[in-house]
Design a protein around this motif. Structure first.
Motif, mmCIF file in Angstrom:
data_model
loop_
_atom_site.group_PDB
_atom_site.id
_atom_site.type_symbol
_atom_site.label_atom_id
_atom_site.label_comp_id
_atom_site.label_asym_id
_atom_site.label_seq_id
_atom_site.Cartn_x
_atom_site.Cartn_y
_atom_site.Cartn_z
ATOM 1 N N VAL A 91 21.898 27.703 0.114
ATOM 2 C CA VAL A 91 22.894 28.763 -0.057
ATOM 3 C C VAL A 91 23.840 28.415 -1.207
ATOM 4 O O VAL A 91 24.131 29.266 -2.056
ATOM 5 N N SER A 92 24.292 27.179 -1.261
ATOM 6 C CA SER A 92 25.177 26.779 -2.360
ATOM 7 C C SER A 92 24.437 26.795 -3.694
ATOM 8 O O SER A 92 25.015 27.175 -4.724
ATOM 9 N N GLN A 93 23.160 26.394 -3.688
ATOM 10 C CA GLN A 93 22.353 26.461 -4.925
ATOM 11 C C GLN A 93 22.299 27.903 -5.425
ATOM 12 O O GLN A 93 22.539 28.172 -6.602
ATOM 13 N N HIS A 94 21.977 28.814 -4.518
ATOM 14 C CA HIS A 94 21.861 30.229 -4.879
ATOM 15 C C HIS A 94 23.195 30.799 -5.341
ATOM 16 O O HIS A 94 23.281 31.459 -6.378
ATOM 17 N N ASN A 95 24.253 30.536 -4.578
ATOM 18 C CA ASN A 95 25.553 31.109 -4.914
ATOM 19 C C ASN A 95 26.109 30.547 -6.220
ATOM 20 O O ASN A 95 26.778 31.259 -6.962
ATOM 21 N N LEU A 96 25.818 29.282 -6.499
ATOM 22 C CA LEU A 96 26.220 28.718 -7.783
ATOM 23 C C LEU A 96 25.508 29.462 -8.914
ATOM 24 O O LEU A 96 26.099 29.745 -9.956
ATOM 25 N N GLY A 97 24.251 29.816 -8.692
ATOM 26 C CA GLY A 97 23.533 30.633 -9.668
ATOM 27 C C GLY A 97 24.214 31.976 -9.886
ATOM 28 O O GLY A 97 24.317 32.457 -11.020
ATOM 29 N N LEU A 98 24.698 32.589 -8.810
ATOM 30 C CA LEU A 98 25.407 33.867 -8.934
ATOM 31 C C LEU A 98 26.691 33.712 -9.748
ATOM 32 O O LEU A 98 27.040 34.588 -10.548
ATOM 33 N N VAL A 99 27.375 32.585 -9.555
ATOM 34 C CA VAL A 99 28.583 32.317 -10.346
ATOM 35 C C VAL A 99 28.212 32.215 -11.825
ATOM 36 O O VAL A 99 28.888 32.785 -12.690
ATOM 37 N N TYR A 100 27.120 31.506 -12.119
ATOM 38 C CA TYR A 100 26.697 31.380 -13.511
ATOM 39 C C TYR A 100 26.333 32.736 -14.110
ATOM 40 O O TYR A 100 26.613 32.989 -15.283
ATOM 41 N N VAL A 101 25.726 33.611 -13.333
ATOM 42 C CA VAL A 101 25.430 34.958 -13.827
ATOM 43 C C VAL A 101 26.732 35.660 -14.197
ATOM 44 O O VAL A 101 26.855 36.252 -15.272
ATOM 45 N N GLN A 102 27.711 35.588 -13.308
ATOM 46 C CA GLN A 102 28.990 36.275 -13.535
ATOM 47 C C GLN A 102 29.761 35.719 -14.724
ATOM 48 O O GLN A 102 30.547 36.434 -15.344
ATOM 49 N N THR A 103 29.542 34.457 -15.042
ATOM 50 C CA THR A 103 30.273 33.843 -16.158
ATOM 51 C C THR A 103 29.446 33.823 -17.437
ATOM 52 O O THR A 103 29.823 33.183 -18.410
ATOM 53 N N GLY A 104 28.306 34.505 -17.420
ATOM 54 C CA GLY A 104 27.511 34.656 -18.628
ATOM 55 C C GLY A 104 26.625 33.482 -18.991
ATOM 56 O O GLY A 104 26.191 33.367 -20.134
ATOM 57 N N ASN A 105 26.348 32.608 -18.038
ATOM 58 C CA ASN A 105 25.502 31.454 -18.318
ATOM 59 C C ASN A 105 24.140 31.654 -17.641
ATOM 60 O O ASN A 105 23.840 31.045 -16.611
ATOM 61 N N ALA A 106 23.317 32.511 -18.254
ATOM 62 C CA ALA A 106 22.028 32.879 -17.670
ATOM 63 C C ALA A 106 21.095 31.679 -17.542
ATOM 64 O O ALA A 106 20.357 31.568 -16.558
#
Length: 134
Positions: A91-106
């Motif tokens: 869950v933390s792995q996935h949610n960290l990915g979502l944070v990166y999406v939101q901050t423009g780090n694809a």
């Protein structure tokens, strides 16, 4: 964004003067409940982190609360702290990915989603998020 009790009361008072449909009332009530729950979670789990900084659950919940508030840096810090304690926390792995999406780090987002999929190959949300990030 944190919603103060006074702001919630103002919204409820404002909507009381309208001819509200059942849907409008439910949305206002739902937003109030969600905001109140987030504030309660923030208080509770902030205390838990002070007592036990290694608490993966507390870090994950606080990361989610900060995501809801649009506080991406704070969310990132909590998810990274959770992963330092438990690198297999999907869950933390996935949610960290979502944070990166939101901050423009694809690129980092894709890495996080791939790691979540490696740890949990049947995770539909990780597969969906990876597809959107690519």
């Amino acid at each position: 964004m944190r919603v103060a009790d006074s702001e919630i009361r103002r919204i409820i008072e404002w909507t009381a003067g309208l001819k509200a449909t059942t849907q409008t009332v439910l949305v206002v009530k739902s937003n109030y409940t969600d905001a109140a729950r987030r504030d309660a979670d923030f208080k509770r789990y902030s205390f838990d982190v002070l007592v036990n900084p290694q608490s993966v659950e507390a870090r994950r919940v606080l990361g989610n609360v900060h995501m809801d508030w649009g506080e991406w840096e704070a969310a990132r810090e909590h998810f990274e702290a959770a992963l330092r304690t438990d690198p297999k926390d999907v869950v933390s792995q996935h949610n960290l990915g979502l944070v990166y999406v939101q901050t423009g780090n694809a690129q980092k987002a894709v890495q996080q989603f791939r790691e979540a999929i490696r740890l949990s190959p049947r995770s539909e949300s990780a597969h969906n998020s990876l597809g959107l990030a690519l």
